[in-house]
Write an enzyme that holds these catalytic residues in place. Structure first.
Site, PDB file in Angstrom:
ATOM      1  N   CYS A 156      41.534  24.162  -5.447  1.00  0.00           N
ATOM      2  CA  CYS A 156      40.490  24.945  -6.888  1.00  0.00           C
ATOM      3  C   CYS A 156      41.717  24.855  -8.394  1.00  0.00           C
ATOM      4  O   CYS A 156      42.650  25.035  -8.533  1.00  0.00           O
ATOM      5  CB  CYS A 156      41.259  26.683  -6.551  1.00  0.00           C
ATOM      6  SG  CYS A 156      40.325  25.742  -4.403  1.00  0.00           S
ATOM      7  N   ARG A 182      41.541  17.479  -9.609  1.00  0.00           N
ATOM      8  CA  ARG A 182      42.383  18.101  -8.400  1.00  0.00           C
ATOM      9  C   ARG A 182      41.381  18.039  -7.538  1.00  0.00           C
ATOM     10  O   ARG A 182      41.716  18.514  -5.917  1.00  0.00           O
ATOM     11  CB  ARG A 182      42.740  19.873  -8.733  1.00  0.00           C
ATOM     12  CG  ARG A 182      44.053  19.520  -9.823  1.00  0.00           C
ATOM     13  CD  ARG A 182      44.196  20.961 -10.330  1.00  0.00           C
ATOM     14  NE  ARG A 182      44.443  21.439  -9.794  1.00  0.00           N
ATOM     15  CZ  ARG A 182      46.050  21.586  -9.596  1.00  0.00           C
ATOM     16  NH1 ARG A 182      46.501  21.460 -10.181  1.00  0.00           N
ATOM     17  NH2 ARG A 182      46.808  22.303  -8.714  1.00  0.00           N
ATOM     18  N   TRP A 212      37.204  24.221  -3.896  1.00  0.00           N
ATOM     19  CA  TRP A 212      37.978  23.739  -3.375  1.00  0.00           C
ATOM     20  C   TRP A 212      37.524  24.400  -1.736  1.00  0.00           C
ATOM     21  O   TRP A 212      38.247  24.963  -1.297  1.00  0.00           O
ATOM     22  CB  TRP A 212      39.387  22.870  -3.142  1.00  0.00           C
ATOM     23  CG  TRP A 212      39.589  21.663  -1.985  1.00  0.00           C
ATOM     24  CD1 TRP A 212      38.914  20.655  -2.445  1.00  0.00           C
ATOM     25  CD2 TRP A 212      40.268  21.434  -1.084  1.00  0.00           C
ATOM     26  NE1 TRP A 212      38.722  19.277  -1.515  1.00  0.00           N
ATOM     27  CE2 TRP A 212      40.207  20.161  -0.291  1.00  0.00           C
ATOM     28  CE3 TRP A 212      40.858  22.974  -0.047  1.00  0.00           C
ATOM     29  CZ2 TRP A 212      40.588  20.026   0.653  1.00  0.00           C
ATOM     30  CZ3 TRP A 212      41.558  22.282   1.426  1.00  0.00           C
ATOM     31  CH2 TRP A 212      40.765  20.799   1.530  1.00  0.00           C
ATOM     32  N   ASN A 221      43.041  31.357  -6.439  1.00  0.00           N
ATOM     33  CA  ASN A 221      43.417  30.120  -5.801  1.00  0.00           C
ATOM     34  C   ASN A 221      43.776  30.334  -4.599  1.00  0.00           C
ATOM     35  O   ASN A 221      44.992  31.649  -4.893  1.00  0.00           O
ATOM     36  CB  ASN A 221      44.877  29.006  -6.340  1.00  0.00           C
ATOM     37  CG  ASN A 221      43.549  28.255  -7.310  1.00  0.00           C
ATOM     38  OD1 ASN A 221      42.067  28.597  -7.617  1.00  0.00           O
ATOM     39  ND2 ASN A 221      43.723  27.770  -8.389  1.00  0.00           N
ATOM     40  N   GLY A 222      44.332  29.885  -3.330  1.00  0.00           N
ATOM     41  CA  GLY A 222      44.993  30.307  -2.122  1.00  0.00           C
ATOM     42  C   GLY A 222      44.671  30.735  -1.493  1.00  0.00           C
ATOM     43  O   GLY A 222      42.879  30.619  -0.858  1.00  0.00           O
ATOM     44  N   GLU A 249      51.717   2.777   3.043  1.00  0.00           N
ATOM     45  CA  GLU A 249      50.913   3.878   1.991  1.00  0.00           C
ATOM     46  C   GLU A 249      49.685   2.702   1.634  1.00  0.00           C
ATOM     47  O   GLU A 249      49.133   2.797   1.098  1.00  0.00           O
ATOM     48  CB  GLU A 249      51.720   2.857   0.674  1.00  0.00           C
ATOM     49  CG  GLU A 249      51.707   3.628  -0.628  1.00  0.00           C
ATOM     50  CD  GLU A 249      50.910   5.495  -0.047  1.00  0.00           C
ATOM     51  OE1 GLU A 249      51.189   5.639   0.348  1.00  0.00           O
ATOM     52  OE2 GLU A 249      50.343   5.576  -1.836  1.00  0.00           O
ATOM     53  N   LYS A 300      46.003   4.403   0.739  1.00  0.00           N
ATOM     54  CA  LYS A 300      45.281   4.181  -0.337  1.00  0.00           C
ATOM     55  C   LYS A 300      43.827   3.866   0.224  1.00  0.00           C
ATOM     56  O   LYS A 300      42.887   4.235  -0.443  1.00  0.00           O
ATOM     57  CB  LYS A 300      45.649   2.773  -1.291  1.00  0.00           C
ATOM     58  CG  LYS A 300      47.110   3.542  -1.910  1.00  0.00           C
ATOM     59  CD  LYS A 300      46.893   4.829  -2.768  1.00  0.00           C
ATOM     60  CE  LYS A 300      46.973   5.768  -2.468  1.00  0.00           C
ATOM     61  NZ  LYS A 300      48.888   6.630  -2.771  1.00  0.00           N
ATOM     62  N   GLU A 341      41.693   6.162   2.049  1.00  0.00           N
ATOM     63  CA  GLU A 341      41.237   7.743   1.163  1.00  0.00           C
ATOM     64  C   GLU A 341      40.344   7.504   0.000  1.00  0.00           C
ATOM     65  O   GLU A 341      39.886   7.974  -0.568  1.00  0.00           O
ATOM     66  CB  GLU A 341      42.414   8.321  -0.029  1.00  0.00           C
ATOM     67  CG  GLU A 341      43.724   7.821   0.125  1.00  0.00           C
ATOM     68  CD  GLU A 341      45.377   8.701  -0.951  1.00  0.00           C
ATOM     69  OE1 GLU A 341      45.280   7.946  -0.965  1.00  0.00           O
ATOM     70  OE2 GLU A 341      44.734   9.829  -0.863  1.00  0.00           O
ATOM     71  N   HIS A 372      52.943  -4.255  21.688  1.00  0.00           N
ATOM     72  CA  HIS A 372      53.000  -2.458  22.544  1.00  0.00           C
ATOM     73  C   HIS A 372      51.619  -1.900  22.203  1.00  0.00           C
ATOM     74  O   HIS A 372      51.165  -0.471  22.936  1.00  0.00           O
ATOM     75  CB  HIS A 372      53.875  -2.069  22.159  1.00  0.00           C
ATOM     76  CG  HIS A 372      54.980  -2.126  22.108  1.00  0.00           C
ATOM     77  ND1 HIS A 372      55.797  -2.750  23.005  1.00  0.00           N
ATOM     78  CD2 HIS A 372      55.708  -2.604  21.326  1.00  0.00           C
ATOM     79  CE1 HIS A 372      56.971  -3.458  23.139  1.00  0.00           C
ATOM     80  NE2 HIS A 372      56.777  -3.181  21.552  1.00  0.00           N
ATOM     81  N   LYS A 383      43.651  17.155  -5.108  1.00  0.00           N
ATOM     82  CA  LYS A 383      45.043  16.543  -5.804  1.00  0.00           C
ATOM     83  C   LYS A 383      45.679  18.369  -5.969  1.00  0.00           C
ATOM     84  O   LYS A 383      45.353  19.456  -6.539  1.00  0.00           O
ATOM     85  CB  LYS A 383      44.674  16.573  -7.765  1.00  0.00           C
ATOM     86  CG  LYS A 383      45.998  15.654  -7.553  1.00  0.00           C
ATOM     87  CD  LYS A 383      46.198  13.874  -7.312  1.00  0.00           C
ATOM     88  CE  LYS A 383      46.970  13.420  -8.354  1.00  0.00           C
ATOM     89  NZ  LYS A 383      47.548  12.652  -7.710  1.00  0.00           N
TER      90      LYS A 383
HETATM   91  C1  F6R Z   1      47.907   9.896  -1.414  1.00  0.00           C
HETATM   92  C2  F6R Z   1      48.234  11.204  -1.919  1.00  0.00           C
HETATM   93  C3  F6R Z   1      48.756  12.533  -1.088  1.00  0.00           C
HETATM   94  C4  F6R Z   1      49.934  13.459  -1.549  1.00  0.00           C
HETATM   95  C5  F6R Z   1      50.708  14.435  -0.636  1.00  0.00           C
HETATM   96  C6  F6R Z   1      51.813  15.182  -0.989  1.00  0.00           C
HETATM   97  O1  F6R Z   1      47.268   9.510  -2.197  1.00  0.00           O
HETATM   98  O2  F6R Z   1      48.014  11.198  -3.465  1.00  0.00           O
HETATM   99  O3  F6R Z   1      48.103  11.887   0.299  1.00  0.00           O
HETATM  100  O4  F6R Z   1      51.312  12.163  -1.743  1.00  0.00           O
HETATM  101  O5  F6R Z   1      49.245  15.134  -0.794  1.00  0.00           O
HETATM  102  O6  F6R Z   1      51.073  15.953  -2.885  1.00  0.00           O
HETATM  103  P1  F6R Z   1      52.520  15.925  -3.665  1.00  0.00           P
HETATM  104  O7  F6R Z   1      53.462  14.377  -3.637  1.00  0.00           O
HETATM  105  O8  F6R Z   1      52.217  16.294  -4.866  1.00  0.00           O
HETATM  106  O9  F6R Z   1      53.400  16.657  -2.201  1.00  0.00           O
END
Ligand code: F6R
Length: 609
Positions: free
Chosen positions: A2, A27, A74, A99-100, A482, A486, A489, A505, A604
């Protein structure tokens, strides 16, 4: 997650608020809304979907007024819908954005219903507006009513409250969800992220936990958790105004992938001297904290967790200390053992991830010798609450899928390895080699980026696939993880990563022609082992995409496409092999037509649990 924007000005603020929301779109959100006060009347517009929908609605029916609040939601409590979108109102007098999560909302809701308040949404937020309305009956001001309200809230909040009967004031409160006050000339603002306010001001003060502030056009008064008036430092923002612009790029994610050479150069600058990484890269008192460290516990989430996993190999192989790595949401809810002389390191792009922050607070209670954060947000909670911080200087990351933050985290962690290593007897030669490697990273990443066209062509193969497997060994295993994260997501293709030694395994059972297998294969001491794993896949009819050093002697054939990655040393290999995997996920997502910068269901900066 949010976003909040608020303004008190002499001019109409709706456009400023909507522009602020646009700058917070990255975000992740599902609905947006704005409320302003004009001639002591409250007007509100909310829309399900994009901020653009809200902007269109405001074009046809403009809202005038100099005091207003806006929000991108959100969903946590209640489905995404216009009815649940913020701002919420009480009796047409009070409007609130939040927010929260208010954890005791159910109990408060029942009490307020008993007092005659009617709830029209499923949100936890609605209790805040009715509570403020109720408190105002016995309070002498909006400020005291909000102070009385927040005392009754359990959980996390960043909230802004306005009252149509007191139209030149907003009251804001922070506990667990960040808020920053923006100071203008004869007008003042608030937002959940300074990025939202860069078009109108560059002077910011971050609220501390428990702060409540009263904001008018001429004045900002901040009160701490005890209700004592306090000063919070006002700083000029170093974030550039265009941080929120895509420039020539089609997506923020692509822009951020291409910004990596520059971001790496910036993160290294001024932190190396005489072929040694300076302790001061981690803060002024870092040397004193770091010299006796014998164990490192790293905590992070998502992509940042993958950076942590990579660093575990480095710290144990090269720095001579033991290292544990854990996902923050697990660490915070279990009893873990504290080793003597332990350093707690959190890694976070945003510095506000709720689980990581809670883990840091727990670690402080447990008595870690020192705490450090590797973080991209200078004024964030993690930075403020840690003993030491490594400020990443990657620049604003807008794409929800983290890219440049990851590679810059790796560079910071390599520096940490060198510093802790020095205090534990790492040879001068190895320290010098790490410094040489760090200095050549930007140019090497440029070379890796030149694979873009080749990877774009390769991406076509993935468009009709539903599953994929990523393989790596040693410090490339987290890089495979990673790469898989990527891809899943942003393209929504199911992707799993395995340490390739684990194939036999279980996961070998999955191999067939419909399951592309992506292998990261630098020319290191594990290469021969990895080649055996590749043969295991080949023997079962799997189709492989191998990202390999040209000296690794892989050859493309019917079962395998080899993509040559620039030759690089062991220190930078995880970082360099990340680049083609980022490009692969980007191009697959482009072909699939997904929302690259704001993938579905994701946000985000995850500021709730
Ligand atoms: C994936 C991604 C998330 C963040 C995770 C932690 O591409 O961006 O997995 O890495 O939410 O976020 P931060 O680094 O802001 O603590």
């Amino acid at each position: 997650m949010c976003g909040i924007v608020g303004a008190v000005a002499q001019r109409d603020v709706a456009e400023i608020l909507v522009e602020g929301l646009r700058r917070l779109e990255y975000r992740g959100y599902d609905s947006a809304g704005v409320a302003v006060i004009n001639n002591n009347e409250l007007s509100r517009t909310r829309r399900l979907g994009k901020v653009q929908e809200l902007a269109k609605a405001l074009e046809s029916n403009p809202l005038n007024g100099g005091t207003g609040i806006a929000h991108t939601r959100w969903a946590t409590h209640g489905e995404p819908s216009e009815r649940n979108a913020h701002p919420h109102q009480s009796q047409g007098d009070i409007a609130v954005v939040h927010n929260g999560i208010i954890e005791n909302h159910q109990k408060l809701r029942e009490t307020l219903q008993g007092l005659g308040y009617e709830f029209v949404s499923d949100t936890d937020t609605e209790v805040i507006c009715h509570l403020v309305h109720h408190e105002l009956k016995t309070s002498d001001s909006l400020l005291t009513a909000v102070q009385a309200t927040v005392k009754q809230l359990e959980g996390a909040y960043g909230t802004v409250v306005i009252d149509r009967r007191d139209s030149e004031r907003m009251i804001v409160a922070r506990s667990g969800s960040p808020l920053v006050i923006g100071y203008g000339l004869g007008e003042n603002f608030v937002a959940s992220d300074q990025l939202a306010l860069l078009p109108v001001t560059r002077s910011f003060a971050f609220l501390e936990e428990g702060d409540v502030a009263e904001i008018t056009r001429r004045e900002v008064k901040i009160f701490d958790v005890e209700g004592t008036q306090v000063e919070r430092e006002v700083k000029e923002s170093e974030v550039t105004h265009d941080a929120g612009d895509k420039g020539e790029y089609r997506h923020y994610m692509l822009k951020e992938i291409y910004e990596q050479p520059m971001a790496l150069a910036r993160t290294i600058e001024g932190r190396i001297a005489n072929q040694q990484v300076l302790d001061s890269a981690f803060g002024v008192n870092a040397e004193q904290f770091l010299k006796d460290i014998k164990h490192v516990q790293i905590i992070a989430c998502g992509t940042s967790y993958h950076a942590a996993m990579t660093a575990r190999y480095w710290l144990e192989d090269w720095a001579g200390v033991s290292c544990n790595v854990e996902i923050a949401s697990e660490f915070r809810y279990r009893k873990s053992h504290l080793f003597p002389n332990s350093l707690l390191v959190t890694i976070s792009q945003s510095g506000e991830t709720a689980d990581t922050l809670a883990a840091l607070r727990l670690a402080k209670e447990m008595g870690y010798k020192a705490t450090m954060t590797i973080c991209n947000a200078p004024g964030s909670s993690l930075v403020r609450e840690s003993d030491m911080s490594y400020l990443m200087k990657a620049g604003a990351e807008i794409g929800v899928a983290s890219t440049k933050a990851f590679t810059v985290q790796l560079a910071g962690l390599l520096m940490l390895t060198a510093v802790i290593g020095r205090h534990n007897g790492m040879s001068e030669q190895m320290q010098a080699d790490i410094c040489t490697s760090l200095a050549s990273m930007p140019a090497k990443v440029e070379q890796a980026l030149s694979l873009d066209d080749e990877i774009a062509a390769l991406a076509e193969d993935f468009a009709d696939k539903h599953h994929s497997l990523f393989l790596g060994r040693g410090d490339q295993y987290p890089i495979a993880m990673e790469g898989a994260l990527k891809l899943k997501e942003i393209s929504y293709i199911h992707a799993e990563a395995y340490a390739s030694g684990e194939l036999k395994h279980g996961p070998l059972a999955l191999i067939d022609a419909d399951m592309p297998v992506i292998v990261v294969a630098p020319n290191n001491e594990l290469l021969e082992k990895l080649k055996s794993n590749v043969e295991e896949v080949r023997a079962r009819g799997g189709l492989m995409y191998v990202f390999a050093d040209k000296d690794a002697e892989f050859a493309s054939d019917d079962t395998m496409k080899v993509i040559p990655v620039p030759h690089c040393d062991d220190f930078m290999a995880p970082l360099i092999y990340t680049i083609p995997l980022q490009l692969l996920s980007y191009h697959v997502a482009l072909i699939k037509g997904t929302d690259v910068d704001q993938p579905r269901n994701l946000a985000k900066s995850v500021t709730v649990e």
